[in-house]
Motif scaffolding. Structure first.
Motif, PDB file in Angstrom:
ATOM      1  N   MET A   1       0.847  -1.164   0.000  1.00  0.00           N
ATOM      2  CA  MET A   1       0.000   0.000   0.000  1.00  0.00           C
ATOM      3  C   MET A   1       0.896   1.232   0.000  1.00  0.00           C
ATOM      4  SD  MET A   1      -2.726  -1.117   2.992  1.00  0.00           S
ATOM      5  CE  MET A   1      -1.515  -1.764   4.151  1.00  0.00           C
ATOM      6  N   LYS A   2       0.635   2.138  -0.900  1.00  0.00           N
ATOM      7  CA  LYS A   2       1.398   3.381  -0.943  1.00  0.00           C
ATOM      8  C   LYS A   2       0.651   4.448  -0.152  1.00  0.00           C
ATOM      9  CE  LYS A   2       3.809   6.522  -4.029  1.00  0.00           C
ATOM     10  NZ  LYS A   2       4.871   6.697  -3.078  1.00  0.00           N
ATOM     11  N   LEU A   3       1.368   5.122   0.728  1.00  0.00           N
ATOM     12  CA  LEU A   3       0.781   6.201   1.489  1.00  0.00           C
ATOM     13  C   LEU A   3       0.867   7.485   0.680  1.00  0.00           C
ATOM     14  CD1 LEU A   3       1.435   3.987   3.645  1.00  0.00           C
ATOM     15  CD2 LEU A   3       1.687   5.847   5.264  1.00  0.00           C
ATOM     16  N   VAL A   4      -0.069   8.401   0.926  1.00  0.00           N
ATOM     17  CA  VAL A   4      -0.081   9.689   0.244  1.00  0.00           C
ATOM     18  C   VAL A   4       0.257  10.782   1.243  1.00  0.00           C
ATOM     19  CG1 VAL A   4      -1.718   8.966  -1.531  1.00  0.00           C
ATOM     20  CG2 VAL A   4      -2.566   9.986   0.578  1.00  0.00           C
ATOM     21  N   ALA A   5       0.904  11.826   0.747  1.00  0.00           N
ATOM     22  CA  ALA A   5       1.231  12.971   1.589  1.00  0.00           C
ATOM     23  C   ALA A   5      -0.045  13.756   1.881  1.00  0.00           C
ATOM     24  CB  ALA A   5       2.258  13.850   0.905  1.00  0.00           C
ATOM     25  N   ILE A   6      -0.165  14.224   3.115  1.00  0.00           N
ATOM     26  CA  ILE A   6      -1.337  14.975   3.541  1.00  0.00           C
ATOM     27  C   ILE A   6      -0.925  16.441   3.686  1.00  0.00           C
ATOM     28  CG2 ILE A   6      -3.093  15.216   5.340  1.00  0.00           C
ATOM     29  CD1 ILE A   6      -3.108  12.509   3.830  1.00  0.00           C
TER      30      ILE A   6
ATOM     31  N   VAL B   1       6.495   6.648   0.983  1.00  0.00           N
ATOM     32  CA  VAL B   1       6.220   5.738   2.098  1.00  0.00           C
ATOM     33  C   VAL B   1       5.273   4.640   1.637  1.00  0.00           C
ATOM     34  CG1 VAL B   1       5.415   5.563   4.482  1.00  0.00           C
ATOM     35  CG2 VAL B   1       6.433   7.708   3.692  1.00  0.00           C
ATOM     36  N   THR B   2       5.627   3.390   1.939  1.00  0.00           N
ATOM     37  CA  THR B   2       4.750   2.255   1.644  1.00  0.00           C
ATOM     38  C   THR B   2       4.574   1.423   2.915  1.00  0.00           C
ATOM     39  OG1 THR B   2       6.589   0.870   0.923  1.00  0.00           O
ATOM     40  CG2 THR B   2       5.438   2.126  -0.787  1.00  0.00           C
TER      41      THR B   2
ATOM     42  N   ALA C   1      -4.821   7.167   2.739  1.00  0.00           N
ATOM     43  CA  ALA C   1      -5.703   7.885   1.826  1.00  0.00           C
ATOM     44  C   ALA C   1      -5.783   9.325   2.292  1.00  0.00           C
ATOM     45  CB  ALA C   1      -7.092   7.250   1.830  1.00  0.00           C
ATOM     46  N   PRO C   2      -6.218  10.220   1.441  1.00  0.00           N
ATOM     47  CA  PRO C   2      -6.355  11.605   1.892  1.00  0.00           C
ATOM     48  C   PRO C   2      -7.156  11.642   3.187  1.00  0.00           C
ATOM     49  CG  PRO C   2      -6.717  11.463  -0.454  1.00  0.00           C
ATOM     50  CD  PRO C   2      -6.580  10.047   0.051  1.00  0.00           C
TER      51      PRO C   2
ATOM     52  N   PRO D   1      -4.964  17.319   9.521  1.00  0.00           N
ATOM     53  CA  PRO D   1      -3.942  16.373   9.047  1.00  0.00           C
ATOM     54  C   PRO D   1      -3.059  15.804  10.150  1.00  0.00           C
ATOM     55  CG  PRO D   1      -3.417  18.603   8.352  1.00  0.00           C
ATOM     56  CD  PRO D   1      -4.790  18.639   8.945  1.00  0.00           C
ATOM     57  N   ALA D   2      -2.842  16.529  11.223  1.00  0.00           N
ATOM     58  CA  ALA D   2      -1.982  16.010  12.285  1.00  0.00           C
ATOM     59  C   ALA D   2      -2.775  15.192  13.306  1.00  0.00           C
ATOM     60  CB  ALA D   2      -1.259  17.148  12.983  1.00  0.00           C
ATOM     61  N   ASN D   3      -4.074  15.078  13.123  1.00  0.00           N
ATOM     62  CA  ASN D   3      -4.912  14.303  14.047  1.00  0.00           C
ATOM     63  C   ASN D   3      -5.426  13.065  13.332  1.00  0.00           C
ATOM     64  OD1 ASN D   3      -6.628  13.246  15.926  1.00  0.00           O
ATOM     65  ND2 ASN D   3      -8.084  14.934  15.877  1.00  0.00           N
TER      66      ASN D   3
END
Length: 181
Positions: free
Chosen positions: A1-6, A15-16, A161-162, A167-169
């Motif tokens: 799973m690839k993580l997305v930047a928030i 990041v995966t 996912a978005p 974003p920090a919570n």
């Protein structure tokens, strides 16, 4: 799973993650790659006891939230929060109610191994971890999230996912995803 930047338009990191469940044991692996010019943001005074590393989240951390649910809408179920730093310092909390009721489990089978490496231009952090889900977590399906919090300045946040409003919570069970289909 690839993580997305928030909320990070020019993310410096890739990041995966992989999550696997065998019985009540969760196998959690992550890989994080970024530019070599900045060292990993760590706190050397923290140790190996997952019960004592409060504020580990102020360091670079890879983390997962694991929630067993009796049904898909069971967002009030407790969940396990796990964090690991590049120095392999762990933190584990059982969250009963986000930001209000939580504790460190007295006994938890949680093992992690962080490995750091570099090339001429990049640094990489690989994490292999496993945890036996504590008895407080009951249910049939595994929900949660996988996250990365990186850099001291211009903090980057990554998620599966978005993410929702703050974003920090990441303590928002209504946005958790089913981790194991």
């Amino acid at each position: 799973m690839k993580l997305v930047a928030i909320n990070t338009p020019q993310s410096k990191f890739s990041v995966t993650a992989q999550i696997r469940l065998v019985g009540r044991i969760v196998y959690w692996n992550m890989q994080c790659t970024g530019p070599k010019e900045q060292p990993w943001h760590t706190q050397t005074h923290l140790g190996e006891d997952y019960r004592k590393n409060w504020q580990l989240w102020e360091s670079d951390v890879l983390e997962t939230f694991l929630q067993l649910r009796t049904h898909d809408e069971d967002i009030a179920a407790p969940y396990l929060e796990l964090q690991v730093s590049p120095l392999n310092q762990p933190l584990a909390l059982v969250i009963r109610k986000p930001r209000e009721s939580f504790y460190t489990p007295l006994k938890l089978s949680f093992h992690s191994h962080s490995q750091l490496s570099e090339t001429a231009t990049q640094k990489q952090w690989s994490l292999e971890a496993q945890v036996s889900l504590p008895e407080e977590l009951q249910g049939a399906s595994l929900w949660g999230g996988v996250f990365a919090c990186l850099q001291a300045q211009e903090r980057e946040y990554h998620a599966l996912a978005p993410w929702a409003p703050a974003p920090a919570n990441f303590h928002l069970p209504q946005y958790f995803q089913r981790l194991i289909p």
